[in-house]
Design an enzyme around this catalytic site. Sequence first.
Site, PDB file in Angstrom:
ATOM      1  N   SER A   1       1.073  -1.165   0.105  1.00  0.00           N
ATOM      2  CA  SER A   1       0.096   0.067  -0.022  1.00  0.00           C
ATOM      3  C   SER A   1       0.966   0.963  -0.007  1.00  0.00           C
ATOM      4  CB  SER A   1      -0.808   0.319   1.257  1.00  0.00           C
ATOM      5  OG  SER A   1      -1.358   1.072   1.059  1.00  0.00           O
TER       6      SER A   1
ATOM      7  N   TYR B   1      -1.857  -0.735  10.100  1.00  0.00           N
ATOM      8  CA  TYR B   1      -1.817  -1.481   8.930  1.00  0.00           C
ATOM      9  C   TYR B   1      -0.875  -0.404   8.093  1.00  0.00           C
ATOM     10  CZ  TYR B   1      -3.912  -0.989   3.758  1.00  0.00           C
ATOM     11  OH  TYR B   1      -4.465  -1.299   2.464  1.00  0.00           O
TER      12      TYR B   1
END
Length: 253
Positions: free
Chosen positions: A132, A145
């Site tokens: 990401s 995350y």
Amino acid sequence: MSARVLITAGASGVGRAMAEAFDAAGAQVWVADVDHAALANCPAHWNRSQVNVADEAAVAGLFADIEAAWGGLDTLCANAGVAGPTALIEDVALGDWRACLSVNLEGAFLCAKHAAPILKRQRSGAVVITSSTAGQYGYPNRAPYAAAKWGMVGLGKTLAMELGPHGVRCNVICPGAVEGPRMEGVLEREASAKGMTRDQVYAGYAAGTSMGRFVEGHDIANMAVFLASDAARLVSGQVIAVDGHTVNPDPKI
């Protein structure tokens, strides 16, 4: 493309887009997912397995099944991931932290661990890890995350070093904000945490890119197909953002 491709979390979202793109390119597709209903909704000619990538016994069984059915594997798309909690670091529970890292980082590790011997024996193949842009920048209110996605970048670069001498490449894709149900959940949680509306958070993400928009699953899928192809035969150890060019990872609106 004549290839045997495994996509984790391949029954929906970005993974489903990858599976469809590889299928369209002529590859044999195997999707692994925890969601039984989503797997049942996949095309009948895809191989399908219900697997939790954080469970090593299940992952080992998956790769044993692949070897038995296909005799090998050409591409691993380690795509499984979860969003994790949305909270300031002092409010993140240890259990939530561990759960996020377990699926995102440990899941990619376990799949790579069990794919590596197959790929090395063949002296060919590719690994594509879905990280990401949170693995390139900080991500306020999303520490678990971001930490997992940064770890996946390090994992990918290390795999490229370890597997390269055996003719195997590894690259990392870093999607930006992706249109779809998963991102909608993130938008709602961030809106609640920041005292904003969903539309304000959405606009902030879009404004943080030079192209002013979210990406779609097929944008990421197209990159995965390229990285797995002979056209990318000397592309390895790279971290490639598919994000509309992030210019401000935390815009304030």
